[in-house]
Design a protein around this motif. Sequence first.
Motif, short mmCIF file in Angstrom:
data_model
loop_
_atom_site.label_atom_id
_atom_site.label_comp_id
_atom_site.label_asym_id
_atom_site.label_seq_id
_atom_site.Cartn_x
_atom_site.Cartn_y
_atom_site.Cartn_z
N SER A 55 0.86 -1.18 0.00
CA SER A 55 0.00 0.00 0.00
C SER A 55 0.90 1.23 0.00
CB SER A 55 -0.88 0.02 1.25
OG SER A 55 -1.52 1.27 1.38
N ALA A 56 0.48 2.27 -0.67
CA ALA A 56 1.24 3.52 -0.68
C ALA A 56 1.04 4.32 0.61
CB ALA A 56 0.85 4.36 -1.89
N THR A 57 0.10 3.92 1.45
CA THR A 57 -0.15 4.62 2.71
C THR A 57 1.08 4.53 3.60
OG1 THR A 57 -2.50 4.11 2.56
CG2 THR A 57 -1.66 4.76 4.73
N ASN A 58 1.60 5.66 4.01
CA ASN A 58 2.78 5.77 4.88
C ASN A 58 4.07 5.28 4.23
OD1 ASN A 58 1.61 7.04 7.19
ND2 ASN A 58 0.59 5.11 7.62
N GLU A 59 4.07 5.13 2.90
CA GLU A 59 5.31 4.83 2.19
C GLU A 59 6.12 6.12 2.10
OE1 GLU A 59 6.77 2.89 -2.07
OE2 GLU A 59 4.70 3.53 -1.84
N VAL A 60 7.43 6.02 2.06
CA VAL A 60 8.25 7.22 1.93
C VAL A 60 7.95 7.91 0.61
CG1 VAL A 60 10.15 6.27 3.30
CG2 VAL A 60 10.22 6.07 0.82
N SER A 61 8.28 9.18 0.53
CA SER A 61 8.20 9.91 -0.73
C SER A 61 9.34 10.91 -0.72
CB SER A 61 6.86 10.61 -0.89
OG SER A 61 6.69 11.59 0.10
N GLY A 62 9.82 11.20 -1.88
CA GLY A 62 10.91 12.16 -1.98
C GLY A 62 11.52 12.13 -3.36
N THR A 63 12.46 12.99 -3.57
CA THR A 63 13.14 13.11 -4.85
C THR A 63 13.86 11.81 -5.20
OG1 THR A 63 13.50 15.45 -4.39
CG2 THR A 63 14.85 14.46 -6.14
N GLY A 64 13.58 11.29 -6.40
CA GLY A 64 14.26 10.09 -6.88
C GLY A 64 13.64 8.77 -6.44
N TYR A 65 12.66 8.83 -5.53
CA TYR A 65 12.01 7.61 -5.06
C TYR A 65 10.69 7.44 -5.81
CZ TYR A 65 9.94 4.05 -2.06
OH TYR A 65 9.36 2.88 -1.59
N THR A 66 10.49 6.25 -6.36
CA THR A 66 9.26 5.94 -7.08
C THR A 66 8.34 5.15 -6.16
OG1 THR A 66 10.47 5.85 -9.16
CG2 THR A 66 8.31 4.78 -9.11
N ALA A 67 7.07 5.56 -6.06
CA ALA A 67 6.10 4.82 -5.25
C ALA A 67 6.11 3.36 -5.67
CB ALA A 67 4.71 5.41 -5.41
N GLY A 68 6.10 2.48 -4.71
CA GLY A 68 6.18 1.04 -4.99
C GLY A 68 7.57 0.50 -4.80
N GLY A 69 8.55 1.38 -4.72
CA GLY A 69 9.91 0.95 -4.45
C GLY A 69 10.65 0.47 -5.68
N VAL A 70 11.62 -0.40 -5.45
CA VAL A 70 12.48 -0.91 -6.52
C VAL A 70 12.27 -2.41 -6.70
CG1 VAL A 70 14.25 0.87 -6.18
CG2 VAL A 70 14.42 -1.30 -4.93
#
Length: 158
Positions: A55-70
Motif C-alpha cells: 500500500s502507498a499509505t505511509n510509504e516514503v516519498s521524496g526526490t528520486g524515489y518511485t512509489a512502490g519501491g524498486v
Amino acid sequence: MANTQSMCTSFMGELLTATHNFGTAPTRGTSTADTFKAALYLTTATVNASTTAYSATNEVSGTGYTAGGVTVTNATAPTATNSSATAGVAYWTPSASITYTTVTLSTAFDCVLIYNSTQSNKAVSVHTFGSQTVTAGTFTLTMPANTTSTALLRLATT
C-alpha cells in the motif's frame, strides 16, 4: 504505531497455494519467476505480520524515489535442505543488495516491505532497521548470505 519485522502471515498461507514463485520452474503453468519489489515505509507506519499487500499509505516519498519501491534482483532460486530425518529449512535471499539510487528521503523511515508485484502486490515480509533519512544519496540494504541460518526468508521445521 510501529513497524515490526516479520514474515507476513498471509504469505505463509499463500505458499501452500503456490501463489508465489521465487524460482523458475515448474509453477502455475509458467516457467518464469514472479517479480518482487521492495518499498520503504515511514517510522510512523504500521507494517507487520498482518500486512497482506503493498500500500502507498505511509510509504516514503521524496526526490528520486518511485512509489512502490524498486525491483528486487531475484536470480537466486530457493533452497531446501534437511538437517535431520525430522527437521529441515527452506531459504531464499535476493541475489543482490536492494538499492535506492540518488534519492532524498527527508522524513524518517525504518522498514522495507518485500512484496510480489506479479501477484496483486501480495506482501511477503517486513524487515526493520534503524531510523534513516537520505539527502541526495544512495540507500542500500545489504543482503545476508543465502544460508540456512542467515537467509532473508527462512522456513524451518524442528
